[in-house]
Design an enzyme around this catalytic site. Structure first.
Site, PDB file in Angstrom:
ATOM      1  N   GLU A   1      17.105   2.730  16.184  1.00 59.33           N
ATOM      2  CA  GLU A   1      16.796   4.020  16.436  1.00 59.33           C
ATOM      3  C   GLU A   1      16.617   4.166  17.976  1.00 59.33           C
ATOM      4  O   GLU A   1      16.516   3.202  18.747  1.00 59.33           O
ATOM      5  CB  GLU A   1      15.421   4.006  15.977  1.00 59.33           C
ATOM      6  CG  GLU A   1      15.281   4.078  14.098  1.00 59.33           C
ATOM      7  CD  GLU A   1      14.074   3.932  13.686  1.00 59.33           C
ATOM      8  OE1 GLU A   1      12.925   4.298  14.297  1.00 59.33           O
ATOM      9  OE2 GLU A   1      14.058   3.998  12.613  1.00 59.33           O
TER      10      GLU A   1
ATOM     11  N   HIS B   1      12.619   9.322  11.827  1.00 57.28           N
ATOM     12  CA  HIS B   1      11.472   8.591  11.750  1.00 57.28           C
ATOM     13  C   HIS B   1       9.960   9.369  11.926  1.00 57.28           C
ATOM     14  O   HIS B   1       9.281   9.008  12.833  1.00 57.28           O
ATOM     15  CB  HIS B   1      11.470   7.365  12.857  1.00 57.28           C
ATOM     16  CG  HIS B   1      10.627   6.184  12.450  1.00 57.28           C
ATOM     17  ND1 HIS B   1      10.729   4.827  12.686  1.00 57.28           N
ATOM     18  CD2 HIS B   1       9.451   6.154  11.956  1.00 57.28           C
ATOM     19  CE1 HIS B   1       9.978   4.097  12.503  1.00 57.28           C
ATOM     20  NE2 HIS B   1       9.099   5.071  11.833  1.00 57.28           N
TER      21      HIS B   1
ATOM     22  N   ASP C   1      14.676   7.852   6.745  1.00 61.97           N
ATOM     23  CA  ASP C   1      13.729   8.062   8.022  1.00 61.97           C
ATOM     24  C   ASP C   1      13.740   6.979   9.109  1.00 61.97           C
ATOM     25  O   ASP C   1      13.158   7.284   9.968  1.00 61.97           O
ATOM     26  CB  ASP C   1      12.339   8.414   7.457  1.00 61.97           C
ATOM     27  CG  ASP C   1      11.400   8.756   8.483  1.00 61.97           C
ATOM     28  OD1 ASP C   1      11.660   9.783   9.110  1.00 61.97           O
ATOM     29  OD2 ASP C   1      10.114   8.143   8.467  1.00 61.97           O
TER      30      ASP C   1
ATOM     31  N   ARG D   1      12.011   0.339   6.992  1.00 64.17           N
ATOM     32  CA  ARG D   1      12.483  -0.115   8.498  1.00 64.17           C
ATOM     33  C   ARG D   1      14.074  -0.075   8.043  1.00 64.17           C
ATOM     34  O   ARG D   1      14.539  -0.841   7.024  1.00 64.17           O
ATOM     35  CB  ARG D   1      11.991  -1.451   8.799  1.00 64.17           C
ATOM     36  CG  ARG D   1      10.529  -1.607   9.370  1.00 64.17           C
ATOM     37  CD  ARG D   1      10.890  -0.938  10.630  1.00 64.17           C
ATOM     38  NE  ARG D   1       9.580  -1.267  11.638  1.00 64.17           N
ATOM     39  CZ  ARG D   1       8.697  -0.100  11.295  1.00 64.17           C
ATOM     40  NH1 ARG D   1       8.792   1.004  10.854  1.00 64.17           N
ATOM     41  NH2 ARG D   1       7.633  -0.260  12.173  1.00 64.17           N
TER      42      ARG D   1
ATOM     43  N   ARG E   1       0.884  -1.243   0.219  1.00 62.66           N
ATOM     44  CA  ARG E   1       0.019   0.015   0.011  1.00 62.66           C
ATOM     45  C   ARG E   1       0.830   1.377  -0.056  1.00 62.66           C
ATOM     46  O   ARG E   1       0.496   2.228  -0.688  1.00 62.66           O
ATOM     47  CB  ARG E   1      -0.986   0.172   1.061  1.00 62.66           C
ATOM     48  CG  ARG E   1      -1.898  -1.132   0.850  1.00 62.66           C
ATOM     49  CD  ARG E   1      -3.005  -1.355   2.134  1.00 62.66           C
ATOM     50  NE  ARG E   1      -2.226  -2.328   2.948  1.00 62.66           N
ATOM     51  CZ  ARG E   1      -2.704  -3.134   3.782  1.00 62.66           C
ATOM     52  NH1 ARG E   1      -4.223  -3.317   3.874  1.00 62.66           N
ATOM     53  NH2 ARG E   1      -2.098  -4.236   4.376  1.00 62.66           N
ATOM     54  N   ILE E   2       2.090   1.338   0.790  1.00 63.92           N
ATOM     55  CA  ILE E   2       2.773   2.471   0.830  1.00 63.92           C
ATOM     56  C   ILE E   2       3.584   2.750  -0.586  1.00 63.92           C
ATOM     57  O   ILE E   2       3.650   3.558  -0.957  1.00 63.92           O
ATOM     58  CB  ILE E   2       3.754   2.359   2.075  1.00 63.92           C
ATOM     59  CG1 ILE E   2       3.163   2.378   3.312  1.00 63.92           C
ATOM     60  CG2 ILE E   2       4.881   3.330   1.954  1.00 63.92           C
ATOM     61  CD1 ILE E   2       3.947   2.319   4.685  1.00 63.92           C
TER      62      ILE E   2
HETATM   63  C1  8YV Z   1       5.393   5.044  13.499  1.00 64.69           C
HETATM   64  C2  8YV Z   1       5.718   3.227  11.774  1.00 64.69           C
HETATM   65  O1  8YV Z   1       6.366   5.931  13.559  1.00 64.69           O
HETATM   66  O2  8YV Z   1       3.863   2.565  11.060  1.00 64.69           O
HETATM   67  C3  8YV Z   1       4.788   2.409  11.346  1.00 64.69           C
HETATM   68  O3  8YV Z   1       5.344   1.137  11.340  1.00 64.69           O
HETATM   69  O4  8YV Z   1       6.970   3.072  11.867  1.00 64.69           O
HETATM   70  C4  8YV Z   1       5.272   4.466  12.101  1.00 64.69           C
HETATM   71  O5  8YV Z   1       4.309   4.911  11.537  1.00 64.69           O
HETATM   72  C5  8YV Z   1       5.674   4.062  14.619  1.00 64.69           C
HETATM   73  O6  8YV Z   1       4.965   2.890  14.771  1.00 64.69           O
HETATM   74  C6  8YV Z   1       5.465   4.925  15.881  1.00 64.69           C
HETATM   75  O7  8YV Z   1       5.645   4.184  17.160  1.00 64.69           O
END
Ligand code: 8YV
Length: 329
Positions: free
Chosen positions: A271, A289, A266, A242, A164-165
């Site tokens: 992290e 992020h 990002d 990721r 989707r992304i």
């Molecule tokens: C969020 C993410 O920043 O959706 C994800 O997998 O990495 C980000 O949207 C993260 O889950 C915040 O905790």
């Protein structure tokens, strides 16, 4: 999935693990049956020793998740509700074996994350932040001319992971007149974009490679030294998926040895720690992020987390469950 465990088990508590979206923590704290505690803390340890048996649902972020050892300390646990699309911080295999369902927040963040990829694409090519600094620092007024940069439109862009992304990124790149290529487990039916069966083939065909695949064991190190080499000294790597998907040591070496044109990041392997070599390089645009970090997107993610939790507690069903099959690349 182990089905011995009843969908609505006997415990009563909800456990929230911080760091967590402040809005989700606040919603949990309003509940009479929830506790919110820092992950990996002595308080959590003490709570689990005393009341681990009572916990029915765990709420956590996409990055601070639930390893197998934690899941095993909550024998009544039936659901892990994740604030995020990525669930790689949860041990999915262990959850499945224990009969614990997992939900995420898909769809609602795809557009915001794709906007972040678009920004990184524009920034790695056009360097607007450097130009902006010339104005802010008064350098432009003192006669310094901005440097010429590269075009962002009309590029050959590869998308690793057409979920989707990835689709949302592809739409943006197509709007810039870019030729979109992609690599996915299988070709997307009806896609107008060019399919590649593996990351090497994709990297060899494009000028910018965008990582949009889920994290987890199936995609760890998918972009390694060879893929970076194939992308080449003029190539650009963008990752807002990721950190684990890219071999960070190989990335650092490629940046240090000028074997990549530019990098837009990002996400990182560990992290919030970003290797110095990446922070200090002019070739690297590094964000903390923030892919989904808009008020509207986070609100939608929060609502979906609450919906999943309430639905699970009411009738043992998650609204947006994650299937094992959906996770591997
Ligand atoms: C969020 C993410 O920043 O959706 C994800 O997998 O990495 C980000 O949207 C993260 O889950 C915040 O905790």
């Amino acid at each position: 999935m182990n089905t011995d465990r009843p969908a609505t088990s006997s415990g009563t508590a909800v456990l929230g693990l911080t760091p967590l979206d402040p809005g989700v923590s606040a919603r949990l704290r309003e509940r009479g049956d929830a506790v919110v505690l820092p992950a990996d803390s002595a308080d959590l340890d003490a709570f689990l020793a005393a009341r681990g048996d009572d916990v029915r649902a765990l709420v956590c972020s996409g990055t601070v998740g639930a390893p197998a050892a934690l899941l095993r300390r909550m024998p009544s646990l039936g659901a892990v509700v994740v604030f995020g699309a990525g669930v790689d911080a949860v041990d999915i295999q262990a959850a499945d074996a224990l009969g614990v369902q997992v939900s995420n927040t898909p769809d609602v963040l795809s557009e915001a994350v794709a906007d972040t990829a678009l920004y990184l694409h524009l920034e790695t090519r056009r360097r607007f932040a450097d130009a902006r600094r010339l104005v802010a620092d008064g350098e432009w007024a003192r006669g310094t001319s901005p440097s010429l940069t590269d075009d962002a439109h009309g590029r050959r862009v590869g998308i690793l992971g057409m979920g989707r992304i990835g689709e949302a990124v592809a739409r943006r790149m197509a709007a810039l007149g870019c030729e979109v290529h992609y690599c996915n487990r299988r070709p997307v039916e009806g896609s107008p974009h060019r399919y590649h069966a593996d990351p090497m083939s994709l990297a060899g065909a494009v000028e910018t490679l965008v990582v949009a695949v889920s994290g987890g064991p199936g995609t760890r190190g998918l972009v390694g030294a060879e893929v970076l080499e194939r992308l080449g000294a003029e190539g650009v790597l963008i990752n807002m998926a990721r950190g684990s998907v890219v071999n960070e040591d190989a990335l650092v070496r490629a940046v240090q040895e000028d074997r990549l044109g530019a990098v837009g990041l990002d996400v990182y392997e560990d992290e919030p720690h970003v290797p110095r070599a990446l922070v200090e390089s002019d070739r690297v645009v590094a964000l903390p992020h923030v892919g989904s970090a808009t008020t509207g997107t986070r609100r939608a993610m929060r609502d979906l987390v609450v919906e999943n939790l309430e639905r699970y507690l009411a009738d043992g069903v998650l609204v947006t469950p994650v299937g094992m099959a959906g996770l591997a690349h």
